[in-house]
Design a protein around this motif. Structure first.
Motif, mmCIF file in Angstrom:
data_model
loop_
_atom_site.group_PDB
_atom_site.id
_atom_site.type_symbol
_atom_site.label_atom_id
_atom_site.label_comp_id
_atom_site.label_asym_id
_atom_site.label_seq_id
_atom_site.Cartn_x
_atom_site.Cartn_y
_atom_site.Cartn_z
ATOM 1 N N ASP A 113 6.649 -12.217 -0.206
ATOM 2 C CA ASP A 113 7.614 -11.580 0.655
ATOM 3 C C ASP A 113 6.889 -10.062 0.294
ATOM 4 O O ASP A 113 7.761 -8.737 0.061
ATOM 5 N N THR A 114 5.606 -9.598 1.183
ATOM 6 C CA THR A 114 5.435 -8.556 1.567
ATOM 7 C C THR A 114 5.030 -8.546 3.200
ATOM 8 O O THR A 114 5.343 -8.794 3.833
ATOM 9 N N VAL A 115 4.925 -6.825 2.440
ATOM 10 C CA VAL A 115 4.282 -6.389 4.572
ATOM 11 C C VAL A 115 3.966 -4.894 3.787
ATOM 12 O O VAL A 115 2.988 -4.494 3.000
ATOM 13 N N THR A 116 2.603 -4.884 5.045
ATOM 14 C CA THR A 116 1.222 -4.531 4.970
ATOM 15 C C THR A 116 1.109 -3.862 6.240
ATOM 16 O O THR A 116 1.065 -4.400 7.382
ATOM 17 N N VAL A 167 2.646 -6.142 9.284
ATOM 18 C CA VAL A 167 2.155 -7.873 9.017
ATOM 19 C C VAL A 167 2.921 -8.417 7.394
ATOM 20 O O VAL A 167 2.897 -7.617 6.585
ATOM 21 N N PHE A 168 3.607 -8.993 8.071
ATOM 22 C CA PHE A 168 4.843 -9.413 7.308
ATOM 23 C C PHE A 168 4.937 -10.783 6.758
ATOM 24 O O PHE A 168 4.419 -11.484 7.397
ATOM 25 N N GLU A 209 0.602 -1.086 0.249
ATOM 26 C CA GLU A 209 -0.289 -0.053 -0.392
ATOM 27 C C GLU A 209 0.724 1.677 -0.049
ATOM 28 O O GLU A 209 2.175 1.155 0.107
ATOM 29 N N ASP A 210 0.382 2.251 -0.103
ATOM 30 C CA ASP A 210 0.822 3.605 -0.366
ATOM 31 C C ASP A 210 0.795 3.867 0.991
ATOM 32 O O ASP A 210 0.182 4.270 2.042
ATOM 33 N N LEU A 211 1.984 4.530 1.793
ATOM 34 C CA LEU A 211 2.444 4.886 3.333
ATOM 35 C C LEU A 211 2.781 6.669 2.881
ATOM 36 O O LEU A 211 4.037 6.965 2.342
ATOM 37 N N THR A 212 2.975 6.922 3.572
ATOM 38 C CA THR A 212 3.075 8.690 4.026
ATOM 39 C C THR A 212 3.945 8.516 6.117
ATOM 40 O O THR A 212 3.426 7.943 6.868
#
Ligand code: AMP
Ligand code: MG
Length: 406
Positions: A362-365, A356-357, A341-344
């Motif tokens: 191999d993703t993180v949210t 959460v990895f 997702e986009d984060l600031t």
């Protein structure tokens, strides 16, 4: 990576905290208490392992020459002259032309040079029928083949694992010299805090930082001296510290260090005392303090918001505590993962988001809002997402740094 110039950088505060916390002198502890600690000295074997030649099988100790002709179709019969269970301490001598029944771990009789497993015999008690020849030395564990007396078997700095502990026990050691656990006093401040079991009045909350940080201290390998709480009252706070700090190598407080009124920790330890209160360029966890208390005990003052408190512990205290205990893996494992997702992130501050990895994709949210009072999200996160000081925006698909908390 540049931190805001009006704030202390995360790395600088990490150094300040690490410098405060120093190892305790080596301590000799009972074997069981050494688990997970670093050895303060080499362990030299006081004896050999095995300590004596013994049988590796349940079977019969014989002379190889006596059974050299044994086969399935032409077995050899020998009288059984002795029975040697494990633990027999008078070691008999084998007369040529006889067999001794012997169990695994039992001392090999003098004169015997091979062992026939029971499976190659009729398991006889008075006479044994042997159906297979064995070369000299078969199924014999020789004295010293594992450890020779006088060799260094464990090294200073090595962390005691169950196997290392087992080896020490096998060598007859009942104690080990280790770098002891850091003893930590955890003090929670806040007049609004009450303990579980007491009904809440309006405006009150259940104390949670104490339980959480005490657990984090233990999880890091430390020992908790006590985890009392006090109201926002300088006298009461100081009395609590005096009551418990005697046994502590480190005092950790939460709350009472921000910019408001009733900042009890700041008021008690501020100007004139040896604690420096600073803003660290970090989110969450900006208000921090570190220094020494009466008698020189190191004190680290964490903010009161539960997420800030635990993230601050992860960033500053966990690595420093583990280093002071001589433990090698002071840092959480770091990896990168693809952001979903986009984060600031606030420019000039290092941000630690809960995440959460997923090792499979191999993703993180990012998990939950960045606000520092959302304990629920922290409780189910398995990583911290670290966004550096230069980062203001990160697009989905970018690779980001993750601290693996699993
Ligand atoms: P403070 O840093 O003292 O201003 O506290 C910041 C926030 O964290 C406030 O909402 C406090 O009620 C909360 N807080 C402080 N200490 C604790 C604690 N030990 N357990 C739970 N919440 C706390
Ligand atoms: Mg408070």
């Amino acid at each position: 990576m540049r931190a805001r110039s009006d704030m202390r950088s995360v790395d600088e505060h990490r150094r300040v905290v690490a410098d405060l916390i120093t190892p305790r002198p080596a301590l000799t502890v009972p074997l069981a208490d050494a688990l997970g600690l670093a050895l303060a000295a080499d362990v030299v074997a006081p004896l050999s392992l095995p300590g004596f030649d013994n049988s590796a099988m349940d079977g019969y100790a014989v002379l190889a020459g006596d059974i050299a002709a044994a086969t399935d179709s032409a077995p050899v019969q020998l009288p059984v002259a002795e029975d040697i269970p494990a633990g027999r301490t008078d070691i008999p001598t084998l007369t040529p032309g006889t067999a001794h029944r012997i169990m695994t771990g039992a001392p090999l009789p003098f004169g015997a040079d091979t062992v026939v497993p029971v499976e190659s015999t009729d398991a006889g008690v008075h006479t044994v029928t042997i159906r297979e020849a064995k070369p000299v030395g078969r199924h014999i564990r020789r004295a010293g083949e594992d450890v020779t007396e006088g060799t260094t078997v464990l090294h200073a700095g090595q962390v005691v694992t169950p196997a290392a502990l087992g080896l020490a026990a096998a060598l007859g050691l009942s104690e080990l010299s280790v770098i002891p656990r850091q003893r930590v006093l955890v003090v929670s401040t806040g007049t609004e805090l009450v303990t579980a079991g007491t009904p809440l009045q309006p405006g009150q909350i259940y104390e949670s930082n104490g339980a959480m940080l005490a657990a984090a201290v233990r999880d890091a390998g430390g020992e908790v001296v006590a985890s009392p709480m006090t109201g926002d009252d300088v006298e009461a706070f100081t009395a609590t510290l005096r009551a418990h700090a005697g046994d502590a190598d480190l005092i950790v407080t939460t709350g009472g260090v921000s910019a408001g009124a009733y900042e009890v920790v700041k008021d008690a330890l501020g100007p004139g005392e040896r604690v420096e209160f600073v803003k660290v360029a970090m989110q969450p966890g900006m208000p921090q303090g570190a220094g020494t208390w009466e008698g020189g005990t190191p004190i680290v003052t964490l903010p009161g918001n539960p997420v800030s408190a635990l993230v601050s512990f992860e960033v500053f205290l966990r690595p420093a505590l583990r280093a002071a205990m001589g433990l090698t893996d002071t840092q959480r494992p770091r990896r990168t993962a693809m952001l979903t997702e986009d984060l600031t992130s606030p420019r000039g501050k290092r941000q630690f988001r809960r995440g959460v990895f997923d090792p499979v994709t191999d993703t993180v949210t990012g998990y939950g809002p960045p606000a520092s009072h959302h304990l629920r999200w922290l409780a189910s996160a398995n990583c911290l997402l670290e966004l550096d000081e230069d980062t203001a925006e990160v697009a989905a698909g970018s690779r980001v740094q993750v601290w693996d908390l699993r």
